[in-house]
Write a protein that holds these residues in place. Sequence first.
Motif, mmCIF file in Angstrom:
data_model
loop_
_atom_site.group_PDB
_atom_site.id
_atom_site.type_symbol
_atom_site.label_atom_id
_atom_site.label_comp_id
_atom_site.label_asym_id
_atom_site.label_seq_id
_atom_site.Cartn_x
_atom_site.Cartn_y
_atom_site.Cartn_z
ATOM 1 N N LYS A 171 0.829 -1.212 0.000
ATOM 2 C CA LYS A 171 0.000 0.000 0.000
ATOM 3 C C LYS A 171 0.865 1.263 0.000
ATOM 4 N N ILE A 172 1.944 1.235 0.759
ATOM 5 C CA ILE A 172 2.828 2.411 0.810
ATOM 6 C C ILE A 172 3.446 2.677 -0.564
ATOM 7 N N ASP A 173 3.883 1.615 -1.229
ATOM 8 C CA ASP A 173 4.559 1.762 -2.517
ATOM 9 C C ASP A 173 3.582 2.186 -3.621
ATOM 10 N N VAL A 174 2.435 1.516 -3.723
ATOM 11 C CA VAL A 174 1.483 1.787 -4.806
ATOM 12 C C VAL A 174 0.878 3.182 -4.676
ATOM 13 N N ASN A 175 0.504 3.584 -3.469
ATOM 14 C CA ASN A 175 -0.083 4.925 -3.291
ATOM 15 C C ASN A 175 0.923 6.031 -3.575
ATOM 16 N N ALA A 176 2.174 5.798 -3.298
ATOM 17 C CA ALA A 176 3.191 6.803 -3.629
ATOM 18 C C ALA A 176 3.313 6.971 -5.136
ATOM 19 N N GLU A 177 3.247 5.889 -5.889
ATOM 20 C CA GLU A 177 3.322 5.996 -7.351
ATOM 21 C C GLU A 177 2.066 6.634 -7.933
ATOM 22 N N GLU A 178 0.879 6.281 -7.366
ATOM 23 C CA GLU A 178 -0.366 6.851 -7.890
ATOM 24 C C GLU A 178 -0.454 8.351 -7.626
ATOM 25 N N ASN A 179 0.069 8.791 -6.518
ATOM 26 C CA ASN A 179 0.038 10.218 -6.181
ATOM 27 C C ASN A 179 1.266 10.975 -6.681
ATOM 28 N N MET A 180 2.098 10.305 -7.504
ATOM 29 C CA MET A 180 3.259 10.937 -8.127
ATOM 30 C C MET A 180 4.169 11.557 -7.075
ATOM 31 N N LEU A 181 4.517 10.764 -6.080
ATOM 32 C CA LEU A 181 5.411 11.199 -5.010
ATOM 33 C C LEU A 181 6.788 10.581 -5.201
ATOM 34 N N THR A 182 7.803 11.269 -4.737
ATOM 35 C CA THR A 182 9.176 10.761 -4.713
ATOM 36 C C THR A 182 9.632 10.655 -3.273
ATOM 37 N N GLY A 183 10.591 9.780 -3.026
ATOM 38 C CA GLY A 183 11.083 9.609 -1.672
ATOM 39 C C GLY A 183 11.629 8.207 -1.474
ATOM 40 N N CYS A 184 11.603 7.755 -0.227
ATOM 41 C CA CYS A 184 12.137 6.429 0.075
ATOM 42 C C CYS A 184 11.520 5.896 1.361
ATOM 43 N N VAL A 185 11.556 4.557 1.500
ATOM 44 C CA VAL A 185 11.178 3.853 2.730
ATOM 45 C C VAL A 185 12.461 3.219 3.260
ATOM 46 N N LEU A 186 12.966 3.725 4.381
ATOM 47 C CA LEU A 186 14.252 3.303 4.927
ATOM 48 C C LEU A 186 13.999 2.457 6.172
ATOM 49 N N THR A 187 14.338 1.172 6.097
ATOM 50 C CA THR A 187 14.106 0.232 7.204
ATOM 51 C C THR A 187 15.442 -0.102 7.859
ATOM 52 N N ALA A 188 15.466 0.000 9.175
ATOM 53 C CA ALA A 188 16.674 -0.326 9.953
ATOM 54 C C ALA A 188 16.277 -1.195 11.148
ATOM 55 N N ASP A 189 17.219 -1.400 12.106
ATOM 56 C CA ASP A 189 16.943 -2.256 13.262
ATOM 57 C C ASP A 189 15.919 -1.623 14.197
ATOM 58 N N SER A 190 16.012 -0.325 14.415
ATOM 59 C CA SER A 190 15.182 0.321 15.429
ATOM 60 C C SER A 190 13.773 0.607 14.923
ATOM 61 N N PHE A 191 13.643 1.204 13.752
ATOM 62 C CA PHE A 191 12.337 1.639 13.233
ATOM 63 C C PHE A 191 12.449 1.783 11.720
ATOM 64 N N THR A 192 11.321 2.197 11.113
ATOM 65 C CA THR A 192 11.256 2.437 9.664
ATOM 66 C C THR A 192 10.863 3.893 9.439
ATOM 67 N N LEU A 193 11.595 4.539 8.544
ATOM 68 C CA LEU A 193 11.349 5.951 8.235
ATOM 69 C C LEU A 193 10.837 6.056 6.803
ATOM 70 N N VAL A 194 9.691 6.753 6.620
ATOM 71 C CA VAL A 194 9.090 6.960 5.297
ATOM 72 C C VAL A 194 9.165 8.451 4.979
ATOM 73 N N ILE A 195 9.844 8.800 3.877
ATOM 74 C CA ILE A 195 10.000 10.198 3.444
ATOM 75 C C ILE A 195 9.355 10.331 2.071
ATOM 76 N N VAL A 196 8.385 11.235 1.965
ATOM 77 C CA VAL A 196 7.709 11.481 0.687
ATOM 78 C C VAL A 196 7.739 12.985 0.416
ATOM 79 N N GLU A 197 7.794 13.336 -0.892
ATOM 80 C CA GLU A 197 7.788 14.747 -1.307
ATOM 81 C C GLU A 197 7.001 14.872 -2.604
#
Length: 493
Positions: free
Chosen positions: A375-401
């Motif tokens: 859902k995160i990936d498909v909605n970002a493409e449909e809304n023409m957003l750029t950014g990244c989903v960065l997953t690490a040990d502690s948490f996950t950070l989602v940056i969209v622009e």
Amino acid sequence: LQMQKQLAEKLKGLKQKGILPAGQPGDRKNNNNDASAAKGGTDALAAAKAAAAANASASKMMKPVPLRLDDQGREIDETGQVIAKESVDAPVFKASEKRPDGRGKDYQREQEAEEDKFLDPRMPAGIGTRRKKRDTFSFVQEGKFQKMAQRQRMKSKFAELGHGKMDRRRDDSNLPQTGNPNLVPLGVRSDSNEAATTSKREEISIEWWDACLVSNGEYDAECGNLVSNKITSYVEHPVPIDPPAEAPQPPPQPLKLTKKEQKKFRTQQRQAREKEKQEMIRQGLLEPPKPKVKISNLVRVLGADATQDPTKIEKEVRAQMDERQQAHEDRNLARKLTPAERREKKMRKMFDPEKGLFLAVFKINCLDNPQHKFKIDVNAEENMLTGCVLTADSFTLVIVEGCSKSIIRYKKLMLKRIDWNSRVPGEEETMAEEEGDGAVHNACTLLWEGSIQSTHFRKFRQEVRKNDIAARKHLSDYNLEHLWDLAAREGTQ
């Protein structure tokens, strides 16, 4: 009496011609005296005769003297003697007069100064007589500095490659003693010049325009030392550099009108067009439109014609109504956008970056559910957003622009539509038994939202890093490492 009258008329005529001076006998005051009149008449006749003789001699003197020439072409007089004429020199201007010593006006001023006894010898001759030349505009011819720059570049290029200066003076040793170079015979050169020219041509191993294409600085018959990467299909053009100047003032921004003002402005424009059309119809430039006949105004428009054949008139009116309706539909169809244009307009209206760019940062405690990732990936493409989903040990950070409307729709997805505690149907019971009563609820929080000047990412992608240090280093490549620090501090509070 008759004789007196004739004398009086003659005297009057002489007086009018100016021959008889004032105060002479024959004046009107003395006409009464007959004796004096007779005497005056006699004197007047004598004076008239003398004046006539003088006029005759004067007229004879005024006639041109005839030119008489002898056999040799010399001028002679009436007696046949040759007339000797004195030679008259032609006038000569002082400006064109030649002095024997060849000296000019300065010498003349010196001579005049020596003759003047009141001249101060300390003062130079001719001071004050020379006028200073007026200062005028000196315009530069077009292309003068370009030629100078080109000549200087050629000189420097030849000097670097050992060709020497282009404007080297020739050796004048072979000139004659007179110093006139035109007297030198053709083909005559000194041995030193020939030797220098020969040695110079021997030193040149490669032309300057080929120096950048050869590696070792010498020509090769097999072209083995040719630099192939220097030869391309492109033409090199100089980079245009703008002259140093201040930036121009920004153009005036258009005045933004409110909805009410826009509606009023459109109404005024429509009224102006209609008024202009009526004026052209009144002048006869346009044909007046046909009356718009409908069933409701049939009798009012046609009048008595509507009652003669009502069935025929009604049929014609309905045909006109259908024709107007069809023309209206055709105009709407012509203005209607194609599906591709409609889609482009919708995308431009919803995701226009010119209206502003915004950035949003979300923090997710755990992103293990593949449905959530999809859902995160498909909605970002449909809304023409750029950014990244960065997953690490502690948490996950989602940056969209992206644009404002895209960010609003994505926020609804991340904060309201997704249930972050949901599990995959096959894993729900297993996860519930493992977690027990001390289960930690998963959640998504909005860390930061604001406007930016330009985008940092080219597309939307998912990144997985092993530890937090590698994740922060990945964001430092985009100058966004402060967002990871913000998310880390949020977890400790």
